[in-house]
Design a protein around this motif. Sequence first.
Motif, PDB file in Angstrom:
ATOM      1  N   ALA A 289     -54.747 -81.036  -4.116  1.00  0.00           N
ATOM      2  CA  ALA A 289     -54.939 -80.688  -2.707  1.00  0.00           C
ATOM      3  C   ALA A 289     -54.086 -79.485  -2.308  1.00  0.00           C
ATOM      4  CB  ALA A 289     -54.595 -81.897  -1.829  1.00  0.00           C
ATOM      5  N   ILE A 290     -52.834 -79.472  -2.763  1.00  0.00           N
ATOM      6  CA  ILE A 290     -51.943 -78.393  -2.340  1.00  0.00           C
ATOM      7  C   ILE A 290     -52.330 -77.063  -2.986  1.00  0.00           C
ATOM      8  CG2 ILE A 290     -50.127 -78.588  -4.115  1.00  0.00           C
ATOM      9  CD1 ILE A 290     -48.089 -78.419  -1.814  1.00  0.00           C
ATOM     10  N   TYR A 291     -52.787 -77.103  -4.252  1.00  0.00           N
ATOM     11  CA  TYR A 291     -53.254 -75.864  -4.890  1.00  0.00           C
ATOM     12  C   TYR A 291     -54.666 -75.513  -4.415  1.00  0.00           C
ATOM     13  CZ  TYR A 291     -49.336 -75.455  -8.149  1.00  0.00           C
ATOM     14  OH  TYR A 291     -48.096 -75.284  -8.702  1.00  0.00           O
ATOM     15  N   GLY A 292     -55.488 -76.548  -4.231  1.00  0.00           N
ATOM     16  CA  GLY A 292     -56.866 -76.322  -3.790  1.00  0.00           C
ATOM     17  C   GLY A 292     -56.958 -75.709  -2.417  1.00  0.00           C
TER      18      GLY A 292
ATOM     19  N   LEU B 258     -39.193 -62.343 -11.599  1.00  0.00           N
ATOM     20  CA  LEU B 258     -40.018 -63.333 -10.904  1.00  0.00           C
ATOM     21  C   LEU B 258     -39.284 -63.878  -9.690  1.00  0.00           C
ATOM     22  CD1 LEU B 258     -42.739 -64.822 -11.057  1.00  0.00           C
ATOM     23  CD2 LEU B 258     -41.585 -66.621 -12.377  1.00  0.00           C
ATOM     24  N   ARG B 259     -39.782 -63.496  -8.518  1.00  0.00           N
ATOM     25  CA  ARG B 259     -39.277 -64.031  -7.254  1.00  0.00           C
ATOM     26  C   ARG B 259     -40.330 -64.975  -6.670  1.00  0.00           C
ATOM     27  NH1 ARG B 259     -37.765 -58.666  -7.560  1.00  0.00           N
ATOM     28  NH2 ARG B 259     -35.534 -58.235  -7.227  1.00  0.00           N
ATOM     29  N   LYS B 260     -39.942 -65.694  -5.625  1.00  0.00           N
ATOM     30  CA  LYS B 260     -40.881 -66.655  -5.052  1.00  0.00           C
ATOM     31  C   LYS B 260     -42.162 -65.967  -4.587  1.00  0.00           C
ATOM     32  CE  LYS B 260     -41.507 -70.334  -1.678  1.00  0.00           C
ATOM     33  NZ  LYS B 260     -40.965 -71.134  -0.568  1.00  0.00           N
ATOM     34  N   GLN B 261     -42.027 -64.781  -4.009  1.00  0.00           N
ATOM     35  CA  GLN B 261     -43.211 -64.086  -3.504  1.00  0.00           C
ATOM     36  C   GLN B 261     -44.127 -63.606  -4.626  1.00  0.00           C
ATOM     37  OE1 GLN B 261     -40.048 -63.249  -2.867  1.00  0.00           O
ATOM     38  NE2 GLN B 261     -39.682 -61.022  -2.923  1.00  0.00           N
ATOM     39  N   ASP B 262     -43.618 -63.661  -5.867  1.00  0.00           N
ATOM     40  CA  ASP B 262     -44.449 -63.280  -7.005  1.00  0.00           C
ATOM     41  C   ASP B 262     -45.296 -64.440  -7.518  1.00  0.00           C
ATOM     42  OD1 ASP B 262     -43.368 -60.676  -7.040  1.00  0.00           O
ATOM     43  OD2 ASP B 262     -41.617 -61.389  -8.145  1.00  0.00           O
ATOM     44  N   TRP B 263     -44.993 -65.657  -7.075  1.00  0.00           N
ATOM     45  CA  TRP B 263     -45.787 -66.804  -7.476  1.00  0.00           C
ATOM     46  C   TRP B 263     -47.137 -66.768  -6.769  1.00  0.00           C
ATOM     47  CZ3 TRP B 263     -41.883 -71.409  -6.576  1.00  0.00           C
ATOM     48  CH2 TRP B 263     -40.725 -71.172  -7.328  1.00  0.00           C
ATOM     49  N   SER B 264     -48.058 -67.561  -7.257  1.00  0.00           N
ATOM     50  CA  SER B 264     -49.332 -67.720  -6.542  1.00  0.00           C
ATOM     51  C   SER B 264     -49.054 -68.451  -5.232  1.00  0.00           C
ATOM     52  CB  SER B 264     -50.313 -68.537  -7.379  1.00  0.00           C
ATOM     53  OG  SER B 264     -49.887 -69.897  -7.479  1.00  0.00           O
ATOM     54  N   LEU B 265     -49.971 -68.351  -4.277  1.00  0.00           N
ATOM     55  CA  LEU B 265     -49.790 -69.022  -2.988  1.00  0.00           C
ATOM     56  C   LEU B 265     -49.670 -70.528  -3.170  1.00  0.00           C
ATOM     57  CD1 LEU B 265     -52.254 -66.997  -0.723  1.00  0.00           C
ATOM     58  CD2 LEU B 265     -49.763 -66.833  -0.827  1.00  0.00           C
ATOM     59  N   GLY B 266     -50.469 -71.077  -4.091  1.00  0.00           N
ATOM     60  CA  GLY B 266     -50.379 -72.503  -4.373  1.00  0.00           C
ATOM     61  C   GLY B 266     -49.032 -72.881  -4.956  1.00  0.00           C
ATOM     62  N   GLY B 267     -48.514 -72.042  -5.859  1.00  0.00           N
ATOM     63  CA  GLY B 267     -47.201 -72.285  -6.442  1.00  0.00           C
ATOM     64  C   GLY B 267     -46.101 -72.211  -5.404  1.00  0.00           C
ATOM     65  N   GLN B 268     -46.218 -71.247  -4.489  1.00  0.00           N
ATOM     66  CA  GLN B 268     -45.234 -71.141  -3.412  1.00  0.00           C
ATOM     67  C   GLN B 268     -45.270 -72.380  -2.522  1.00  0.00           C
ATOM     68  OE1 GLN B 268     -44.953 -67.330  -1.283  1.00  0.00           O
ATOM     69  NE2 GLN B 268     -46.171 -66.381  -2.893  1.00  0.00           N
ATOM     70  N   ALA B 269     -46.487 -72.856  -2.224  1.00  0.00           N
ATOM     71  CA  ALA B 269     -46.629 -74.038  -1.371  1.00  0.00           C
ATOM     72  C   ALA B 269     -46.039 -75.271  -2.060  1.00  0.00           C
ATOM     73  CB  ALA B 269     -48.102 -74.279  -1.039  1.00  0.00           C
ATOM     74  N   TRP B 270     -46.272 -75.397  -3.372  1.00  0.00           N
ATOM     75  CA  TRP B 270     -45.728 -76.540  -4.108  1.00  0.00           C
ATOM     76  C   TRP B 270     -44.202 -76.480  -4.100  1.00  0.00           C
ATOM     77  CZ3 TRP B 270     -42.507 -78.449  -7.684  1.00  0.00           C
ATOM     78  CH2 TRP B 270     -42.769 -79.715  -8.188  1.00  0.00           C
ATOM     79  N   GLY B 271     -43.644 -75.293  -4.341  1.00  0.00           N
ATOM     80  CA  GLY B 271     -42.194 -75.158  -4.333  1.00  0.00           C
ATOM     81  C   GLY B 271     -41.601 -75.474  -2.969  1.00  0.00           C
ATOM     82  N   THR B 272     -42.276 -75.043  -1.917  1.00  0.00           N
ATOM     83  CA  THR B 272     -41.809 -75.351  -0.565  1.00  0.00           C
ATOM     84  C   THR B 272     -41.838 -76.852  -0.317  1.00  0.00           C
ATOM     85  OG1 THR B 272     -42.552 -73.211   0.295  1.00  0.00           O
ATOM     86  CG2 THR B 272     -42.245 -74.992   1.891  1.00  0.00           C
ATOM     87  N   ALA B 273     -42.939 -77.505  -0.721  1.00  0.00           N
ATOM     88  CA  ALA B 273     -43.062 -78.952  -0.529  1.00  0.00           C
ATOM     89  C   ALA B 273     -41.977 -79.705  -1.287  1.00  0.00           C
ATOM     90  CB  ALA B 273     -44.446 -79.424  -0.985  1.00  0.00           C
ATOM     91  N   ARG B 274     -41.680 -79.227  -2.500  1.00  0.00           N
ATOM     92  CA  ARG B 274     -40.666 -79.906  -3.307  1.00  0.00           C
ATOM     93  C   ARG B 274     -39.308 -79.903  -2.614  1.00  0.00           C
ATOM     94  NH1 ARG B 274     -36.376 -80.851  -4.655  1.00  0.00           N
ATOM     95  NH2 ARG B 274     -35.351 -80.974  -6.676  1.00  0.00           N
TER      96      ARG B 274
END
Length: 408
Positions: free
Chosen positions: A247-250, A339-355
């Motif tokens: 869901a978070i990546y989708g 590799l900074r956070k803004q270099d991740w995919s949007l889904g990856g950034q969202a997952w990291g934020t949720a974590r």
Amino acid sequence: MSAKSIKKWVFWTHLIAGLIAGIFVLCMSFTGVLLTYERQIVEFSERLHDVEPIHVNTNSAKQKNELASTEVSSGNSTGSSTRISTDDVVSILQTLKPDEPHIYVRLVNQEGAAIPAWAGRHSFLLHPYTGEVLREGEGSVGEFFHLVTDFHRYLSLAGDYRVIGKNITAYANLVFIFLIVSGLYLWLPKRFNLRAFKQQILLPKTYQNSHHRNRQWHFVFGIWCLIPLFVIALTATIFHFDWANKAIYGAFGESIPAREQHEEITSLAADIVPYETLFKAAQQHANANRYEDWYSMWMEIGEHKHEARFFIDKSIGHRQELAYSLFFDTQTGEVTQVLRKQDWSLGGQAWGTARFLHTGEYFGVVGQTVAGVVSLFACVLVYTGIVLAWRRLITEPRRRQRNAELQP
């Protein structure tokens, strides 16, 4: 179905669900309180091993070959208070654990700071100037938090039973989400006016009896903690369920990243450039990119062939906005990736934020404090909920039965 019937159905579902999952919610909430400042406390325990940058007597030749010993070698030469190189640290670890090429070294940007290092799952704390093993293992503080974390995630079940513990906490967390949502519905006053809402969000100066106190605590603490508790419970689902990760990546049109497959590293012999050279290059990169005030720098080797990763962190808690990764080719010394956070995919950034929202660390110490306080209040909600349920299911029916028996 009338609104009154719906509320009655929600109430009984809320009550029964709370009784079923309450003890597990209490376990997760209480351990969550204990884990509130885990990073800071572990860091403090490691800093207790820091040493004064004074001149020390060492036998440098013997040190390089026999640093597996936990005793400081004594000799006739006088060494200065220069930190041992990262190459020395790697050499020590490989002497201690020759079959563990996957190595982490954490360097704290503070003179005299002890050096945490890992060879595989084996952890050590090294003297920054002599390489002496100051501590082997996590230490009492680290072991305590390891036990608390295991209870928080798996109810301390081990081996084949660990998956059972994980499933219990996973589904108890889902029930907790339902309790939060249904609790909000039940909290809504019958009349929507200022006086009614004031009674629902503020504790009274006095209580009529213990039942009135428990009811008010349940309602008032529940509504004040509702949003952070909902965030904590909702973000916990990503640790348990594939559907939550999908869901978070989708939501950003992405798929869950596949696990990396790479050749297992059995030796570091192919690394040509000295690790200390790479560390100094990482320092220069940090200084050139406004990270001269970094707090710690992690070096990881042995995960990917011919690669060294430096994780440069301004914080203690791995806050993604205050850290970045720098990758080097260990044969050429060239930077291969930043590799900074803004270099991740949007889904990856969202997952990291949720974590990091789950632990409150996304907002630093303030967020951790809020997460710890609402976790404590969640314990109060479980207690008052069970007491209120006991009164409704046990005490009140018995009282009515006694009154009926006393009637002529």
